[in-house]
Design a protein around this motif. Structure first.
Motif, PDB file in Angstrom:
ATOM      1  N   ASP A  81      22.271   8.954   8.214  1.00 21.09           N
ATOM      2  CA  ASP A  81      22.518   8.072   9.367  1.00 21.09           C
ATOM      3  C   ASP A  81      21.214   7.689  10.051  1.00 21.09           C
ATOM      4  O   ASP A  81      21.015   6.537  10.447  1.00 21.09           O
ATOM      5  N   ARG A  82      20.331   8.669  10.185  1.00 20.75           N
ATOM      6  CA  ARG A  82      19.050   8.416  10.844  1.00 20.75           C
ATOM      7  C   ARG A  82      18.214   7.419  10.047  1.00 20.75           C
ATOM      8  O   ARG A  82      17.572   6.531  10.613  1.00 20.75           O
ATOM      9  N   TYR A  83      18.235   7.549   8.727  1.00 21.92           N
ATOM     10  CA  TYR A  83      17.481   6.633   7.867  1.00 21.92           C
ATOM     11  C   TYR A  83      18.033   5.211   7.979  1.00 21.92           C
ATOM     12  O   TYR A  83      17.275   4.239   8.080  1.00 21.92           O
ATOM     13  N   ALA A 127       0.842  -1.202   0.000  1.00 16.94           N
ATOM     14  CA  ALA A 127       0.000   0.000   0.000  1.00 16.94           C
ATOM     15  C   ALA A 127       0.877   1.253   0.000  1.00 16.94           C
ATOM     16  O   ALA A 127       1.949   1.289   0.618  1.00 16.94           O
ATOM     17  N   TYR A 128       0.388   2.303  -0.677  1.00 17.53           N
ATOM     18  CA  TYR A 128       1.189   3.511  -0.787  1.00 17.53           C
ATOM     19  C   TYR A 128       1.508   4.168   0.563  1.00 17.53           C
ATOM     20  O   TYR A 128       2.621   4.690   0.720  1.00 17.53           O
ATOM     21  N   PRO A 129       0.603   4.172   1.552  1.00  9.31           N
ATOM     22  CA  PRO A 129       0.985   4.789   2.825  1.00  9.31           C
ATOM     23  C   PRO A 129       2.279   4.215   3.400  1.00  9.31           C
ATOM     24  O   PRO A 129       3.088   4.953   3.975  1.00  9.31           O
ATOM     25  N   THR A 130       2.500   2.924   3.231  1.00  9.92           N
ATOM     26  CA  THR A 130       3.744   2.311   3.698  1.00  9.92           C
ATOM     27  C   THR A 130       4.920   2.771   2.851  1.00  9.92           C
ATOM     28  O   THR A 130       5.990   3.121   3.383  1.00  9.92           O
ATOM     29  N   ILE A 131       4.734   2.782   1.524  1.00 11.57           N
ATOM     30  CA  ILE A 131       5.797   3.245   0.629  1.00 11.57           C
ATOM     31  C   ILE A 131       6.139   4.699   0.923  1.00 11.57           C
ATOM     32  O   ILE A 131       7.320   5.087   0.957  1.00 11.57           O
ATOM     33  N   HIS A 132       5.120   5.499   1.142  1.00  7.77           N
ATOM     34  CA  HIS A 132       5.313   6.929   1.415  1.00  7.77           C
ATOM     35  C   HIS A 132       6.161   7.133   2.667  1.00  7.77           C
ATOM     36  O   HIS A 132       7.105   7.935   2.660  1.00  7.77           O
ATOM     37  N   ALA A 133       5.840   6.413   3.723  1.00  4.94           N
ATOM     38  CA  ALA A 133       6.542   6.597   4.992  1.00  4.94           C
ATOM     39  C   ALA A 133       7.950   6.009   4.972  1.00  4.94           C
ATOM     40  O   ALA A 133       8.903   6.639   5.448  1.00  4.94           O
ATOM     41  N   GLU A 134       8.085   4.821   4.404  1.00  7.00           N
ATOM     42  CA  GLU A 134       9.351   4.109   4.505  1.00  7.00           C
ATOM     43  C   GLU A 134      10.358   4.485   3.422  1.00  7.00           C
ATOM     44  O   GLU A 134      11.564   4.342   3.635  1.00  7.00           O
ATOM     45  N   ARG A 139      13.844  -1.199  12.215  1.00  4.83           N
ATOM     46  CA  ARG A 139      12.468  -1.338  11.729  1.00  4.83           C
ATOM     47  C   ARG A 139      11.557  -0.283  12.352  1.00  4.83           C
ATOM     48  O   ARG A 139      10.443  -0.580  12.800  1.00  4.83           O
ATOM     49  N   ALA A 140      12.069   0.937  12.377  1.00  6.05           N
ATOM     50  CA  ALA A 140      11.333   2.035  13.003  1.00  6.05           C
ATOM     51  C   ALA A 140      11.067   3.168  12.021  1.00  6.05           C
ATOM     52  O   ALA A 140      10.896   4.318  12.416  1.00  6.05           O
ATOM     53  N   LEU A 141      11.025   2.829  10.710  1.00 12.38           N
ATOM     54  CA  LEU A 141      10.822   3.870   9.711  1.00 12.38           C
ATOM     55  C   LEU A 141       9.461   4.551   9.836  1.00 12.38           C
ATOM     56  O   LEU A 141       9.298   5.697   9.430  1.00 12.38           O
ATOM     57  N   GLY A 142       8.489   3.842  10.381  1.00 12.01           N
ATOM     58  CA  GLY A 142       7.161   4.432  10.529  1.00 12.01           C
ATOM     59  C   GLY A 142       6.935   5.137  11.841  1.00 12.01           C
ATOM     60  O   GLY A 142       5.840   5.669  12.085  1.00 12.01           O
ATOM     61  N   SER A 143       7.951   5.179  12.703  1.00 11.62           N
ATOM     62  CA  SER A 143       7.782   5.805  14.015  1.00 11.62           C
ATOM     63  C   SER A 143       7.600   7.310  13.894  1.00 11.62           C
ATOM     64  O   SER A 143       8.105   7.943  12.953  1.00 11.62           O
ATOM     65  N   LEU A 144       6.884   7.895  14.838  1.00 10.39           N
ATOM     66  CA  LEU A 144       6.636   9.333  14.814  1.00 10.39           C
ATOM     67  C   LEU A 144       7.936  10.113  14.904  1.00 10.39           C
ATOM     68  O   LEU A 144       8.117  11.124  14.208  1.00 10.39           O
ATOM     69  N   ASP A 145       8.867   9.663  15.736  1.00 12.20           N
ATOM     70  CA  ASP A 145      10.133  10.376  15.888  1.00 12.20           C
ATOM     71  C   ASP A 145      10.891  10.427  14.564  1.00 12.20           C
ATOM     72  O   ASP A 145      11.402  11.483  14.170  1.00 12.20           O
ATOM     73  N   PHE A 146      10.986   9.279  13.869  1.00  9.06           N
ATOM     74  CA  PHE A 146      11.720   9.260  12.611  1.00  9.06           C
ATOM     75  C   PHE A 146      11.000  10.084  11.559  1.00  9.06           C
ATOM     76  O   PHE A 146      11.633  10.876  10.840  1.00  9.06           O
ATOM     77  N   GLN A 147       9.689   9.914  11.435  1.00  9.08           N
ATOM     78  CA  GLN A 147       8.936  10.634  10.423  1.00  9.08           C
ATOM     79  C   GLN A 147       9.020  12.145  10.636  1.00  9.08           C
ATOM     80  O   GLN A 147       9.128  12.916   9.684  1.00  9.08           O
ATOM     81  N   THR A 148       8.983  12.570  11.888  1.00 11.22           N
ATOM     82  CA  THR A 148       9.104  13.998  12.179  1.00 11.22           C
ATOM     83  C   THR A 148      10.476  14.519  11.767  1.00 11.22           C
ATOM     84  O   THR A 148      10.598  15.559  11.113  1.00 11.22           O
ATOM     85  N   ALA A 149      11.523  13.768  12.129  1.00 13.94           N
ATOM     86  CA  ALA A 149      12.885  14.213  11.831  1.00 13.94           C
ATOM     87  C   ALA A 149      13.157  14.252  10.334  1.00 13.94           C
ATOM     88  O   ALA A 149      13.720  15.220   9.814  1.00 13.94           O
ATOM     89  N   ILE A 150      12.748  13.208   9.614  1.00 18.53           N
ATOM     90  CA  ILE A 150      13.061  13.149   8.189  1.00 18.53           C
ATOM     91  C   ILE A 150      12.188  14.125   7.399  1.00 18.53           C
ATOM     92  O   ILE A 150      12.602  14.622   6.346  1.00 18.53           O
ATOM     93  N   THR A 151      10.998  14.404   7.896  1.00 17.21           N
ATOM     94  CA  THR A 151      10.154  15.390   7.235  1.00 17.21           C
ATOM     95  C   THR A 151      10.707  16.793   7.454  1.00 17.21           C
ATOM     96  O   THR A 151      10.769  17.606   6.525  1.00 17.21           O
ATOM     97  N   MET A 152      11.136  17.078   8.684  1.00 17.96           N
ATOM     98  CA  MET A 152      11.708  18.391   8.976  1.00 17.96           C
ATOM     99  C   MET A 152      13.052  18.597   8.292  1.00 17.96           C
ATOM    100  O   MET A 152      13.477  19.744   8.115  1.00 17.96           O
ATOM    101  N   LEU A 153      13.716  17.517   7.881  1.00 15.64           N
ATOM    102  CA  LEU A 153      14.963  17.675   7.133  1.00 15.64           C
ATOM    103  C   LEU A 153      14.720  18.505   5.879  1.00 15.64           C
ATOM    104  O   LEU A 153      15.509  19.389   5.546  1.00 15.64           O
TER     105      LEU A 153
END
Length: 402
Positions: free
Chosen positions: A309-311, A236-243, A318-332
């Motif tokens: 490094d974070r990615y 599903a795209y939501p998974t592709i989008h996040a990961e 296996r934490a690509l969908g976590s809020l912490d990672f998504q926030t950090a990589i989006t704010m990048l």
């Protein structure tokens, strides 16, 4: 290794057995991109020479596994290539970054699917260029909402999509597009589909007369496609989008923007040195601005390294969908786009009128016009507003979210 050339001045054409490092190949392409960058910007034309050189250097399948005919390079290597291209021609760098993002989505979520693996093999064999179609209609930059749906027509699938933009759509060999899973699916119930040029027709809906990034030729198109069900990725795209989609695009876009900034800083450095020589060693007034630009460029590159490094760490955990990672990589994306713009602005101030002029060896005009796209390419205000809403929901008890 076999290297073939067609005409004097052409980029060497490499076979699959090449041992030339991607960084050196990127410099070859960057040299060709730089030679045509002014014309690409002035005429708003596709950087055909640079993309042909990238194909000749086998860079289109850079991150595809070796087993499927690719180079098997890391995301960090891909980021370095985007940086090198950004120093030469912003449009070339952004086109390449968008292409590699689509490739990453297929590699990351299509391996194991016969059609998708065959596509990757063909992409590497023929050095295909993939475009992206993720926005449409009035939704603008909302990548997590689709209006058009995948429909069934017997054993085939069809898609009729009014895309807000499809960068270099007319020049691409294929399009990777989001769509609703089915006509009765919600706008957020999305899939990712791949169509090759023989599968679709494009009808131009809007133009691309912009300040910068003119060579991306990001026209609006109506996309009418017909293919096979296997051309839709199973994940599903939501998974592709996040990961994959978000982290890879933000890292590669940031690298392209850093390259643009680096090119501007190099011009500022050359100006300050020449001005100091002409004044008997006395530094010009813009010296402080050059120092500021050079410092912010170092910070910018450090942010990208941290993002890589974070990615890698999130993937291993296996934490690509976590809020912490998504926030950090989006704010990048938000932080690097703003800093790259500030860096180019400081470089222009370092050069003074010589940087403000459109003619002359120290002009920063093209770099400034190109980098102005960074904060509005998926608008930073939209990103931060969405993050604020997500973070708020994450801290509110589930019982109070209705």
């Amino acid at each position: 290794m076999t290297i073939q050339t067609t005409r004097p001045g052409d980029a060497p054409v490499l076979d699959r057995a090449t041992s030339i490092e991607p960084g050196l190949r990127a410099l070859i392409v960057a040299g060709i991109a730089a030679a045509h960058a002014e014309a690409v910007d002035r005429d708003g034309r596709f950087p055909a020479e640079a993309i042909e050189a990238a194909k000749a250097q086998r860079l289109m399948g850079l991150t595809v596994p070796v087993a499927l005919g690719g180079e098997g390079a890391s995301l960090a290597t891909a980021a370095d290539v985007c940086y090198a291209l950004g120093r030469a021609c912003a449009s070339t760098a952004m086109i390449y970054a968008m292409h590699l993002t689509k490739v990453a989505c297929i590699v990351g979520h299509g391996i194991g699917q016969t059609w998708q693996e065959a596509l990757l093999e063909r992409l590497c064999r023929e050095q295909l260029l993939l475009a992206s179609s993720t926005t449409e209609g009035q939704g603008g930059g909302n990548l997590r909402s689709s209006a058009a749906a995948i429909e069934r027509d017997g054993e085939a699938i069809i898609l009729d999509r009014a895309a807000t933009v499809i960068s270099y759509g007319a020049e691409a060999d294929g399009v990777v597009t989001t769509a609703r899973r089915a006509p009765d699916a919600a706008a957020s119930d999305q899939v990712l589909a791949v169509f090759l040029k023989e599968d679709y027709a494009l009808e131009r809906l809007s133009g691309w007369e912009t300040l910068g990034m003119r060579g991306t030729r990001s026209f609006g198109f109506r996309l009418r496609a017909r293919g096979r069900p296997e051309q839709v990725l199973a994940v599903a795209y939501p998974t592709i989008h996040a990961e994959t989609m978000t982290p890879v695009s933000h890292i590669l876009w940031s690298s392209a923007w850093a390259g643009i900034a680096a090119g501007a800083v190099e011009r500022a450095q050359a100006f300050v040195r020449q001005a100091a020589r002409g004044a008997g060693g006395q530094m010009p007034p813009g010296d402080a601005q050059y120092g500021k630009a050079a410092s912010s460029l170092r910070t910018l590159r450090g942010m990208i390294a941290q993002g890589l490094d974070r990615y890698a760490a999130a993937g291993e955990a296996r934490a690509l969908g976590s809020l912490d990672f998504q926030t950090a990589i989006t704010m990048l994306k938000v932080e690097t786009s703003e800093l790259a713009l500030a860096t180019v602005s400081s470089a222009m101030r370092a050069c003074g009128l010589a940087g403000y002029r459109q003619d002359g060896p120290f002009s920063i005009g093209r770099a400034l016009r190109d980098i102005l796209s960074a904060p509005i390419m998926i608008h930073n205000d939209r990103i931060t507003a969405n993050l604020a809403g997500t973070s708020l929901l994450a801290t509110v008890p589930a019982s109070l979210r209705d």
